[in-house]
Design an enzyme around this catalytic site. Structure first.
Site: not given
Length: 412
Positions: A340, A335, A314, A399, A164, A303
């Protein structure tokens, strides 16, 4: 060697709320949600029913029909966005040295559709019936390759695959390429088209996806009731250009890229590190390169996936990086409207930052209503904010523990 200045001169997007930047941005300002019931396959046996699909996209509108047939969705989206960005920048490839124009466009996954279709053919009809173009359709570098072919860009052509964080890393690496003289112009960003049975099932069984059936409350970053992300698709590609090259042709400049930070958590394959230290270091590295202090940051496009771990960790990262200034900075998550976009998220969110600087508009985190104790920053929940944006930061976390941060500033 001294670093050269890099500016943003072109924007291109294919998203769940608009297949070009103008439509996308107008819908962002209006708070439109692009999430709905999955139409790509039968979800009867699936716990997850919602996704953020691209609507009314016809590849023939953007490229030659024969070329489109040799591309999977993620490549088609990338080519469409890249062509828009190049046209928006007003770059005439006939007047450019093609070896000084490069491409770095990434995809976190490539084509799951091609793999699923090939597996079905293999099992039902035998190995001789597998598409001979399976591999060149499927592999993730084909987005960059097809953009190069479609535009005639013959300089550095690579793709960064960091889940991502792919789109943000691609733009960051393109920024570096221009800074140090590898190119004058770069097409950079991310693309993804992975709303497939295997993709949705895999993320569902990882308990990463929201199982909400209400589009307005499915992607709710930083909300106390958040339950996972909504899988989306699309592409965001931008034109980065060396400043003097842009000035020489009187290009419109959206913003300047001022800093880039890239780190690893070295912690876990799916969870960010709990203290947020990896993302925090990427943020401070970007600020250090830009020569700015935390209190100068006006806006962070987080994010903000809507998973429990991401939003909490975050937030900790922002607090660690910005210290006391974290309480004053405006934070939102795109998002909340488009889901996403995986490898494409960073490219599209970079475009949001550029437009926010241009128009002095910070969009609402739509759908989010109430946070929880440790999530105590200004996530723009009450509504959009109209204010001058001089410095905007875009965060992407992938990830594998990949962290990428880009810092844009108003061009002066």
């Amino acid at each position: 060697m001294s670093k050269r200045r890099v500016v943003v001169t072109g924007l291109g997007a294919v998203t769940p709320i608009g297949n070009n930047v103008e439509t996308f941005w107008e819908n962002i300002k209006a708070g439109e949600i692009g999430i709905g019931e999955i139409t790509r396959f039968d979800t009867t046996d699936f716990k997850v029913k919602l996704a953020a699909e691209v609507k009314d996209f016809n590849a023939k509108d953007y490229m030659d029909f024969k070329a489109a047939k040799r591309m999977e969705l993620f490549s088609q989206y990338a080519v469409a966005a890249a062509k828009e960005a190049l046209a928006d920048a007003g770059i005439d490839m006939e007047k450019e040295d093609p070896f000084c124009v490069g491409v770095i466009v990434g995809s976190g996954i490539g084509s799951l559709q091609a793999m699923e279709n090939a597996e079905q053919r293999l099992l039902q009809r035998g190995p001789s019936k597998v598409d001979p173009l399976l591999v060149p359709k499927m592999i993730s570098n084909m987005a960059a390759g097809n953009v190069s072919i479609a535009t005639g860009a013959r300089g550095k052509c690579t793709n960064v695959v960091t889940a991502c964080a792919s789109g943000t890393h691609c733009i960051g690496d393109a920024f570096r390429a221009i800074q140090y003289g590898d190119a004058e112009v770069m097409l950079a960003g991310g693309t993804e088209g992975a709303i497939t049975p295997v993709g949705v099932a895999g993320f569902t069984n990882l308990t990463a996806l929201s199982t909400s059936t209400d589009p307005a409350r499915a992607s709710i970053p930083f909300d106390k009731d958040r339950g996972g992300f909504v899988i989306g698709e699309g592409a965001g590609v931008v034109v980065l250009e060396e400043l003097e090259h842009a000035k020489a042709r009187n290009a419109k400049i959206y913003a300047e890229v001022a800093g880039y930070g890239a780190t690893a958590d070295a912690y876990h394959i799916t969870s960010p590190i709990e203290d947020g230290s990896g993302a925090a270091r990427a943020m401070t590295d970007a600020m250090k390169e830009a020569g700015v202090q935390p209190e100068e940051i006006d806006y962070i496009n987080a994010h903000g996936t809507g998973t429990h771990h991401n939003d909490l960790f975050e937030t900790r990262a922002i607090k660690a990086a910005l210290k006391d200034a974290a309480k004053k900075v405006k934070i939102n998550s795109t998002k909340s409207m488009i889901g996403h976009l995986l490898g494409a998220a960073g490219g599209v969110e970079f475009i949001v930052c550029a437009k926010s600087i241009e128009e002095g508009f910070i969009h609402q985190t739509v759908g989010t209503r109430e946070t929880e104790e440790e999530l105590d920053l200004d996530y723009c929940i009450a509504g959009p904010v109209q204010q001058k944006v001089t410095y905007a930061m875009s965060n992407s976390l992938g990830f594998g523990g990949h962290n990428a941060v880009l810092l844009l500033k108003k061009y002066q």
